[in-house]
Design an enzyme around this catalytic site. Sequence first.
Site, PDB file in Angstrom:
ATOM      1  N   HIS A 211       0.820  -1.209   0.000  1.00  0.00           N
ATOM      2  CA  HIS A 211       0.000   0.000   0.000  1.00  0.00           C
ATOM      3  C   HIS A 211       0.850   1.253   0.000  1.00  0.00           C
ATOM      4  O   HIS A 211       0.468   2.266  -0.581  1.00  0.00           O
ATOM      5  CB  HIS A 211      -0.957  -0.020   1.197  1.00  0.00           C
ATOM      6  CG  HIS A 211      -2.086  -0.950   0.966  1.00  0.00           C
ATOM      7  ND1 HIS A 211      -2.127  -2.198   1.523  1.00  0.00           N
ATOM      8  CD2 HIS A 211      -3.170  -0.849   0.168  1.00  0.00           C
ATOM      9  CE1 HIS A 211      -3.209  -2.819   1.092  1.00  0.00           C
ATOM     10  NE2 HIS A 211      -3.862  -2.024   0.283  1.00  0.00           N
TER      11      HIS A 211
ATOM     12  N   ARG B 225     -10.530   4.507  -2.566  1.00  0.00           N
ATOM     13  CA  ARG B 225     -10.070   3.869  -1.322  1.00  0.00           C
ATOM     14  C   ARG B 225     -10.350   4.852  -0.190  1.00  0.00           C
ATOM     15  O   ARG B 225      -9.801   5.961  -0.194  1.00  0.00           O
ATOM     16  CB  ARG B 225      -8.566   3.591  -1.386  1.00  0.00           C
ATOM     17  CG  ARG B 225      -8.154   2.507  -2.356  1.00  0.00           C
ATOM     18  CD  ARG B 225      -6.645   2.291  -2.258  1.00  0.00           C
ATOM     19  NE  ARG B 225      -6.202   1.088  -2.936  1.00  0.00           N
ATOM     20  CZ  ARG B 225      -5.686   1.060  -4.163  1.00  0.00           C
ATOM     21  NH1 ARG B 225      -5.539   2.168  -4.840  1.00  0.00           N
ATOM     22  NH2 ARG B 225      -5.299  -0.090  -4.695  1.00  0.00           N
TER      23      ARG B 225
ATOM     24  N   ARG C 120     -15.269   2.398  -2.067  1.00  0.00           N
ATOM     25  CA  ARG C 120     -15.008   1.132  -1.388  1.00  0.00           C
ATOM     26  C   ARG C 120     -15.148   1.333   0.115  1.00  0.00           C
ATOM     27  O   ARG C 120     -14.606   2.300   0.670  1.00  0.00           O
ATOM     28  CB  ARG C 120     -13.606   0.622  -1.719  1.00  0.00           C
ATOM     29  CG  ARG C 120     -13.352  -0.735  -1.088  1.00  0.00           C
ATOM     30  CD  ARG C 120     -12.037  -1.313  -1.509  1.00  0.00           C
ATOM     31  NE  ARG C 120     -10.925  -0.600  -0.907  1.00  0.00           N
ATOM     32  CZ  ARG C 120      -9.657  -0.896  -1.137  1.00  0.00           C
ATOM     33  NH1 ARG C 120      -9.344  -1.869  -1.987  1.00  0.00           N
ATOM     34  NH2 ARG C 120      -8.690  -0.225  -0.561  1.00  0.00           N
TER      35      ARG C 120
ATOM     36  N   GLU D   2     -11.120 -10.650  -4.596  1.00  0.00           N
ATOM     37  CA  GLU D   2      -9.731 -10.529  -4.136  1.00  0.00           C
ATOM     38  C   GLU D   2      -9.222 -11.806  -3.492  1.00  0.00           C
ATOM     39  O   GLU D   2      -8.047 -11.910  -3.162  1.00  0.00           O
ATOM     40  CB  GLU D   2      -9.606  -9.417  -3.086  1.00  0.00           C
ATOM     41  CG  GLU D   2     -10.010  -8.064  -3.559  1.00  0.00           C
ATOM     42  CD  GLU D   2      -9.800  -7.023  -2.484  1.00  0.00           C
ATOM     43  OE1 GLU D   2      -8.770  -6.350  -2.515  1.00  0.00           O
ATOM     44  OE2 GLU D   2     -10.675  -6.887  -1.612  1.00  0.00           O
TER      45      GLU D   2
ATOM     46  N   ASN E  43      -4.268  -7.042  -6.775  1.00  0.00           N
ATOM     47  CA  ASN E  43      -3.142  -6.916  -5.832  1.00  0.00           C
ATOM     48  C   ASN E  43      -3.265  -7.977  -4.747  1.00  0.00           C
ATOM     49  O   ASN E  43      -2.293  -8.643  -4.385  1.00  0.00           O
ATOM     50  CB  ASN E  43      -3.135  -5.540  -5.167  1.00  0.00           C
ATOM     51  CG  ASN E  43      -3.111  -4.409  -6.172  1.00  0.00           C
ATOM     52  OD1 ASN E  43      -2.704  -4.621  -7.306  1.00  0.00           O
ATOM     53  ND2 ASN E  43      -3.557  -3.244  -5.781  1.00  0.00           N
ATOM     54  N   ASP E  44      -4.484  -8.128  -4.224  1.00  0.00           N
ATOM     55  CA  ASP E  44      -4.696  -9.152  -3.203  1.00  0.00           C
ATOM     56  C   ASP E  44      -4.970 -10.514  -3.826  1.00  0.00           C
ATOM     57  O   ASP E  44      -4.526 -11.537  -3.297  1.00  0.00           O
ATOM     58  CB  ASP E  44      -5.867  -8.764  -2.294  1.00  0.00           C
ATOM     59  CG  ASP E  44      -5.419  -7.822  -1.196  1.00  0.00           C
ATOM     60  OD1 ASP E  44      -4.428  -8.153  -0.516  1.00  0.00           O
ATOM     61  OD2 ASP E  44      -6.021  -6.758  -1.042  1.00  0.00           O
TER      62      ASP E  44
ATOM     63  N   ARG F  82       2.122  -9.882  -0.591  1.00  0.00           N
ATOM     64  CA  ARG F  82       2.340  -8.763  -1.512  1.00  0.00           C
ATOM     65  C   ARG F  82       3.307  -7.726  -0.957  1.00  0.00           C
ATOM     66  O   ARG F  82       3.863  -6.914  -1.694  1.00  0.00           O
ATOM     67  CB  ARG F  82       1.003  -8.088  -1.855  1.00  0.00           C
ATOM     68  CG  ARG F  82       0.321  -7.454  -0.669  1.00  0.00           C
ATOM     69  CD  ARG F  82      -1.082  -6.990  -1.002  1.00  0.00           C
ATOM     70  NE  ARG F  82      -1.134  -5.632  -1.493  1.00  0.00           N
ATOM     71  CZ  ARG F  82      -2.259  -4.946  -1.696  1.00  0.00           C
ATOM     72  NH1 ARG F  82      -3.426  -5.508  -1.494  1.00  0.00           N
ATOM     73  NH2 ARG F  82      -2.243  -3.714  -2.127  1.00  0.00           N
TER      74      ARG F  82
ATOM     75  N   CYS G   3      -9.285  -3.262 -11.022  1.00  0.00           N
ATOM     76  CA  CYS G   3      -8.744  -2.067 -10.364  1.00  0.00           C
ATOM     77  C   CYS G   3      -7.407  -2.323  -9.671  1.00  0.00           C
ATOM     78  O   CYS G   3      -6.865  -1.436  -9.039  1.00  0.00           O
ATOM     79  CB  CYS G   3      -9.756  -1.504  -9.369  1.00  0.00           C
ATOM     80  SG  CYS G   3     -10.093  -2.620  -8.009  1.00  0.00           S
TER      81      CYS G   3
END
Length: 588
Positions: free
Chosen positions: A200, A307, A343, A442, A465-466, A476, A513
Amino acid sequence: MTPFDASSRGGLVLKGVPLSPGLGRGTACLLPQAGGGLPVADRKPAADLGAEASRFAAACRRAAAGLEQIRLAVGAAVGTAVAGILEAQELLLRDAVFLDLVSKRIHDKKLSAETAVSEVVGELDHALGQVEDPYLRERSADLRDIGQRVYLELTAGVRQLDLPEAAILVAPELAPSVVATLDPRRVSGVVTELGAKASHVAILLRSLGIPAVGAIPDVARSVPAGSPVLLDAIAGLVFVDPEDHVLREYARLEADLVAHDALLAQEASRPAVTTDGVAVRVAANLGKAADTEAAVRGGADGVGLFRTEFAFDIRGRFPTEDEQAAILRGVAERLAPKPVVVRLLDIGAEKTFPYFPLPAVANPALHLRGTRLLLAHPEVLRTQLRAILRVSGHCSVSVLLPMVGGVEEVRAVKHSLAAAKAELASEGTTFDDALLLGAMIEVPSAALVADDLARETDFLSLGTNDLVQYLLAADRDEPAMSGYYRALHPAVLRTLRSVVLAARRAGKEVTLCGEIAADPFYTELLLGLGLRSFSVAPRQLGVVRHEIRRASVRTATALARRVSSLPTRDEIRAALERRWERCGGALG
Ligand code: PEP
Ligand code: MG
């Protein structure tokens, strides 16, 4: 230290991993971390030792009071174990032995309070690390935490740090809450010891446009404070005290990049349509309200992922319903009539807030996160849903659920949503009764039941990403796992394809995304896998649109079919690289 070019006559060259691309030039500024063994910028002897000792005592009192507030506010919710840890930290902050140790250090060595805290915490931490008793050894994390709290009280956080113009921040690691407060006009770059591209912190740095290089061992000792630094966060190089010929070479590259940016800016007004006439949606990912302007200028087709964590991160408490609604309204009104996908708060694992401590568990990434955590804290969920609903009365917004494992979590949130609507209706507040609700894909279970999730919701959003981390069992955030954390693994490509097909069967839109959506290297492949909607960091809007405009869905589909059937990620990457070379890369 990692000398990269031993033949370099003058300055030192360190090799790391690019976390946020770009070039940066400035002065090294070591970010103090109490107890972290980091050289502190301020090592000047303190002029007034009595005043320094009082400043330290006051900082301890403020830190203890802050902890007490947190404990009282959330103690019951997080359980007695966490409340106990907080209480133990408070006690240490009021402990005469600790206070005396630091005060004595201030007087004996004529140090500033910051330096004395840093030294004492560092020494105690080292001593605790040596003891046999595992319980005592574990207390060193508490000690470092306390050191950090007192330190931040003394410096009033990174915002107040005396950063030079064009600072290159050097630190073993940076917390997302610290990165969120960085001003890109003052910070020209970041160099860290830790850091992985999918973390992140890296995502945040990219959204701020601050070039960053990570994975440089022992960086705080390799880069002296105050030295001139040139950062090549494209190749992952850090030049300490660079020579003139290096500076000249990079000045040329910088001019090329400015021209490249100007070319991309023209893409904002052009439709993202492939050469065979397929229109693709390219929306923006926002990390905070201030990113809205860049999204508008980049011609974003709305916001595909807002986010919301950062509004929580930069405050010392939960933002109120009014505050949340005001932030969201500002974003949605600026983008209107384009839609904004909000989100719900996605915390847990490495994302936490100091005022909302989560239980210390062996495996935080597999503990309560995102939607599941919100369901365990109905008040936090209720406040956020009410804020979004209130804005939905005037603007086009929808809700996206993070870290969904299956249909039951969606149903549970729908239940809370219905309750929030009933409350607002009884208060006479207007809202959109048909507010759309989507689920992030995810985790593998969500991908496997994507058909059900697509039927249960209004849209899906692929959070690669997840998804990559959970599908491939590779953290990650952990540079040591980067060899396994590979978006081009055949399992990832096949999963993406099956989720796209599930959404299509249900007649629902699916957006990608995750970070791969923003990298032009993947664009053709993703189009070929059937994706027609992307959400990317605002600064990547132009390059992704450009890539779409030069692709053909027919060729992309053939490419995706061919590479998805390859058995290893290396073969897939090699095939894509060959294709990339033939097409001349981005903007070729
Ligand atoms: C993702 O996981 O791909 C995603 C977009 O969410 P985040 O990076 O915020 O976890
Ligand atoms: Mg995610």
